[in-house]
Scaffold this active site. Structure first.
Site, short mmCIF file in Angstrom:
data_model
loop_
_atom_site.label_atom_id
_atom_site.label_comp_id
_atom_site.label_asym_id
_atom_site.label_seq_id
_atom_site.Cartn_x
_atom_site.Cartn_y
_atom_site.Cartn_z
N HIS A 83 0.38 -1.25 0.25
CA HIS A 83 0.02 -0.16 -0.15
C HIS A 83 0.53 1.25 0.00
O HIS A 83 1.67 1.35 0.63
CB HIS A 83 -1.10 0.02 1.37
CG HIS A 83 -1.11 -1.12 1.17
ND1 HIS A 83 -2.66 -1.81 0.75
CD2 HIS A 83 -1.33 -1.77 2.19
CE1 HIS A 83 -3.15 -2.66 1.35
NE2 HIS A 83 -2.25 -2.95 2.04
N LYS A 111 15.59 6.72 17.28
CA LYS A 111 16.41 6.25 17.80
C LYS A 111 17.13 6.19 18.98
O LYS A 111 18.59 5.29 19.36
CB LYS A 111 17.16 7.54 16.82
CG LYS A 111 17.28 8.94 17.69
CD LYS A 111 17.85 9.94 16.90
CE LYS A 111 17.87 11.64 17.49
NZ LYS A 111 18.57 11.10 19.37
#
Length: 221
Positions: free
Chosen positions: A119, A213
């Protein structure tokens, strides 16, 4: 460093196994995809593969929607589905049992067997291992904003790739959450999951959950 071909991929899960011969890192194969397709294609069994144009080979079991756009050089292996609005720009090797979905664009890629990009995905200058899946709207960003050459960063270690265009290397069984952006030079280790809406860069270790992160945790066994 967890970015070697041997760390990331089961090479028995791709028709492009020989593409990686003699290479250490998967991105070294990116510049060779075009030539490999043109070499492998003419050797494919004509009883199994259609050859609709000079540089396109498509397994007879592949389902391609009428509104998909298919350009070569291209090889699509057995039982893959290319859905409406998909755009394959060329230099693509798509494995068995894959899904290339609506409004998904592929360019200079290798998709191992059983990969889903179903998608609104952009996948360029990238290699996706078997059973990897990109959630809706997730993309590979393949050029740095300053147009400099891509460096793969793993903590303090850095590898100069010499490449201006480099999307992402996804190991086997990687799950990328919806609307994530995999920045140039991203490498995601086997069996790792990326949270939705994540901007990812550098090397994500195998068997990890990437929340952001500063929050990458090891999966519980």
């Amino acid at each position: 460093m967890n970015a070697k071909i041997s760390d990331l991929y089961d090479l028995n899960e791709t028709i492009a196994k020989n593409l990686f011969d003699g290479l250490t890192y998967p991105w070294e194969a990116l510049s060779q995809i075009n030539g490999f397709i043109l070499e492998l294609g003419p050797t494919l069994d004509t009883n199994e593969f259609d050859h609709p144009s000079s540089d396109v080979w498509i397994h007879k079991s592949v389902k391609i929607a009428q509104t998909a756009t298919i350009n070569g050089p291209l090889i699509i292996d057995a039982d893959t589905e290319v859905r409406p609005g998909a755009f394959i720009r060329g230099n693509a090797i798509v494995g068995k049992n894959c899904v290339v979905g609506n409004s998904t664009e592929l360019k200079n890629v290798v998709l191992f067997n059983t990969v889903q990009v179903p998608h609104y995905n952009y996948v360029g200058d990238s290699i996706l291992g078997t059973h990897s899946h990109m959630g809706a709207g997730s993309i590979t960003s393949n050029v740095k904003s300053d147009k400099t050459l891509v460096v793969v960063k793993d903590g303090e270690e850095q590898i100069e790739t010499g490449l201006k265009k480099f999307g992402a290397m996804l190991g086997d069984y990687v799950e990328v959450g919806c609307n994530s952006v995999l920045n140039p030079g991203t490498v995601i280790g086997r069996n790792s999951n990326i949270y939705p809406l994540s901007p990812v860069r550098g090397v994500v270790p195998a068997n990890s959950i990437y929340k952001n992160k500063d929050n990458i945790v090891t999966k519980e066994k």
